[in-house]
Design an enzyme around this catalytic site. Structure first.
Site, PDB file in Angstrom:
ATOM      1  CB  SER B 217      -6.742   8.446   0.328  1.00 16.15           C
ATOM      2  OG  SER B 217      -6.191   7.745  -0.743  1.00 16.15           O
ATOM      3  CG  ASP B 242      -3.641  -1.507  -2.680  1.00 13.63           C
ATOM      4  OD1 ASP B 242      -4.691  -1.516  -2.000  1.00 13.63           O
ATOM      5  OD2 ASP B 242      -3.185  -0.474  -3.205  1.00 13.63           O
TER       6      ASP B 242
END
Lengths: 251, 418
Positions: B217, B242
């Site tokens: 990322s 998440d």
């Protein structure tokens, strides 16, 4: 920041005029029993509304998506529904001779329509097609308030406004000229429960019935919704606490 | 982690022959992730969840749906009234489509703000734009299936756009329709494609993730990770983060599904399709409105179509338009201002797309459309050349200003094992 963007987006979506609002028309509003997160239908009002539909609207407007069995939602029991259905005739067949025949309706049948087809409906109504009412409360922006206003807002056209033949003046209708003659005047029906029969009261009862017809699962939807939101709120809290705890050694 | 580190002998046995477990372990467990990701990095997993919800509810809906002009509308009402919890499945499907777009738009704006499209992540970005395009096609065809008034007229307007293409336009439209008007053949092929495309999207999502895991990322500072001190393992840190994001997402989705299920739809779609009666205003779903505004801003049909597709095409070449070596807007004071102007402009386009194409709205649409392209084609390249960026930190672990501005070397750091 993130929640702010989300809120702005959601708000702009939900409040944009593209998804509601009917332009120049100011609608009367009412405190509906079915609005709000805990809203429920008023069974007595729906029964009265069904009576109004039956005695006033059903001459022109069909409700093709509604079956007699659905009237259990209005609080009728099985034998009442059977008796109710038996008052209607529906076409069935072909029988062993190959002929279509008429028979009394049963609870599994849909409500029969007043006209055989759209052309017949137009022919009987000055060229205008009376819309099917099964979904009407969801098929118009701000449905319940719109229907309530439309039914109770007929009046004489203001000076200078020309009303063509076969048209009627109604400030709640977009454009103000509607092909439907005024259906309710107050005291149109007599209710067994002695409820008020003013034009507002009758319009509200009918609207209650039409809202149920358009969204029959509204009550169970809101009931599940309250439970789902309650459960998910707790899930949000615990997942946040778990996240904090796991991340404690990183921060 | 190698195969023999799994505790269960069954898992070890399988993994030795079919290394799916070590693959998953690398992808979602060990996977080193920058430690400084903020909540804007939650939307990737939320988009994945949305796709999963859409596929599951969609498969269930297809069991009770009839793709025929005479039965489609009433089969949807059957689902709403007679199928057990059909109303819930359909409302979830309808509204998750909107949430999918909200999530993906936020995901894209995050990429724009933090420069996630820059080298070496150009293909990652391009695959994302491909997914976005496929989503738009899928959503458009899905909206046609209930065969309400907006379904029918939306399909008529959008498919007619292709007739603007010189020479072959009319043939393309006939091909899309499967005839000479939007009719039963159109509905059938849209249903077939609407069922197919989510699985194509799922395939491109896999490629998107493969490309992501090549370099890992991007992060809010936009500099490359330089070692283990900059990263943490994906599990449990980002799995739990998440999960928290998913909880919030599901809560918001539940509020809309159970209390405002039709707020993002159009009331006209509860009127059965009628080829003889055009609605007063034909508007597409809200998530298409910015592009609809661009389409209508141009007085020429072909020009409008070209600009509308150009608005997406420009996203494909974005990595080569923005030449600034600094990724994150945090260190690009001018870009940061222009980013928020662009964001406001995009919202304005969405608003204008929902308004009738008349009077002041047309003029404003033209200004906003022009700005959309000016931002990408002029401002970004010029900023890359002339903007004075703030000094970048030395590393993620030591966010101390190192006093040096970016070097090209950092943009091409060594690929990471994944």
């Amino acid at each position: 920041m993130l929640s702010r963007i989300g809120a702005v987006l959601l708000f702009s979506v939900l409040s944009s005029p593209a998804w509601g609002g009917s332009g120049d028309v100011a609608l009367k509003t009412r405190d509906w029993s079915f609005s709000g997160p805990f809203g429920t239908f008023d069974k007595a009002a729906m029964q009265r509304g069904f009576q109004v539909y039956n005695e006033v609207c059903a001459g022109c407007h069909s409700m093709k998506l509604i079956a007699f069995r659905n009237f259990a939602d209005l609080g009728y029991n099985k034998s009442e529904i059977k008796a109710l259905a038996a008052q209607y005739e529906v076409e069935d067949g072909p029988n062993d001779d190959g002929d279509m025949f008429m028979r009394p309706a049963i609870p599994a049948d849909r409500m029969p329509a007043p006209y055989a087809n759209d052309n017949a409906a137009r022919a009987g109504n000055n060229g205008a097609l009376p819309p099917d009412l099964s979904l009407i409360a969801k098929a118009r922006p701000n449905g319940p308030n719109y229907l309530y206003s439309l039914l109770s807002s007929y009046e004489d056209a203001p000076n200078g406004k020309e009303v063509p033949d076969g048209m009627y003046y109604n400030p709640a209708y977009p454009g103000h000229l509607i092909a439907m003659p005024q259906p309710l005047y107050g005291d149109d029906v007599e209710f067994i429960d002695g409820a008020a029969t003013s034009i507002e009261a009758v319009s509200a009862d009918l609207t209650q019935f039409l809202m149920w017809a358009a969204e029959p699962k509204l009550e169970v939807r809101k009931r599940i919704g309250v439970a789902a939101v309650f459960f998910l709120s707790i899930f949000v809290i615990f997942s946040y606490l778990a996240k904090r705890r796991i991340w404690a050694d990183v921060h | 982690m190698s195969a023999n580190q799994f505790k269960s002998p069954v898992i070890r046995w399988i993994d030795h022959r079919l290394p799916v477990f070590s693959m998953l372990h690398h992808t979602a467990h060990d996977y080193p992730t920058p430690k400084n990701l903020n909540y804007m990095w939650n939307f990737g997993s939320l988009a994945g969840l949305s796709l999963a919800i859409m596929i599951v509810t969609g498969i269930v809906l297809a069991m009770s749906y009839t793709a025929h002009v005479d039965y489609a509308f009433s089969s949807v009402e059957r689902i709403m009234r007679d199928v057990n919890h059909g109303w819930m499945i359909r409302y979830i499907h309808m509204n998750t489509a909107s949430f999918f777009f909200i999530v993906v738009y936020l995901h894209m704006f995050r990429g724009l703000y933090y420069g996630s499209y820059k080298a070496p992540r150009e293909l990652l970005w391009i695959l994302g734009v491909v997914i976005f395009l496929l989503m738009m096609a899928t959503a458009f065809m899905g909206y046609v299936l209930p065969w309400g008034q907006m379904s029918f007229w939306g399909a008529t307007v959008i498919t007619n756009l292709f007739s603007a293409i010189p020479y072959v336009g009319e043939s393309i439209v006939t091909l899309l329709w499967g005839g000479f008007s939007v009719d039963n053949a159109t509905l059938n092929r849209f249903f077939s494609l609407h069922y197919l495309m989510p699985f194509i999207i799922a395939g491109v999502v896999v490629l998107h993730i493969v490309a992501l895991h090549r370099f890992g990322s991007n992060n809010p500072i936009g500099i490359d990770t330089r070692g283990p001190q900059d990263t943490i393992s994906f599990h449990p840190y980002y799995t739990i983060k998440d999960v928290f994001g998913i909880a919030v997402f599901l809560l918001l989705l539940a509020v809309v599904v159970f209390f405002f299920p039709n707020a993002m739809g159009h009331p006209d779609n509860y009127i059965p399709a009628n080829a003889m009666q055009t609605p007063a205003h034909i508007v597409p779903e809200w998530y298409f409105l910015p592009f609809y505004a661009i389409l209508r801003a141009v007085p020429d049909k072909l020009g409008g179509v070209l600009l509308m597709f150009g608005a997406i095409a420009v996203l494909f070449i974005l990595p080569w338009l923005d030449k600034s070596p600094v990724r994150s807007a945090r260190f690009r004071p001018l870009f940061r201002i222009f980013f928020w102007v662009f964001f406001a402009n995009a919202i304005a386009l969405g608003y204008l797309g929902g308004k009738p194409a008349e009077g002041i709205y047309v003029i404003l649409s033209r200004v906003a459309t022009a700005w959309y392209f000016i931002h990408f084609l002029i401002i970004l390249p010029v900023l890359g050349m002339f903007e004075t960026t703030k000094p970048l930190p030395k590393s993620i672990a030591e966010p101390v200003l190192g006093g040096f501005s970016s070097t090209p070397e950092q943009a091409y750091a060594a690929p990471r094992r994944s």
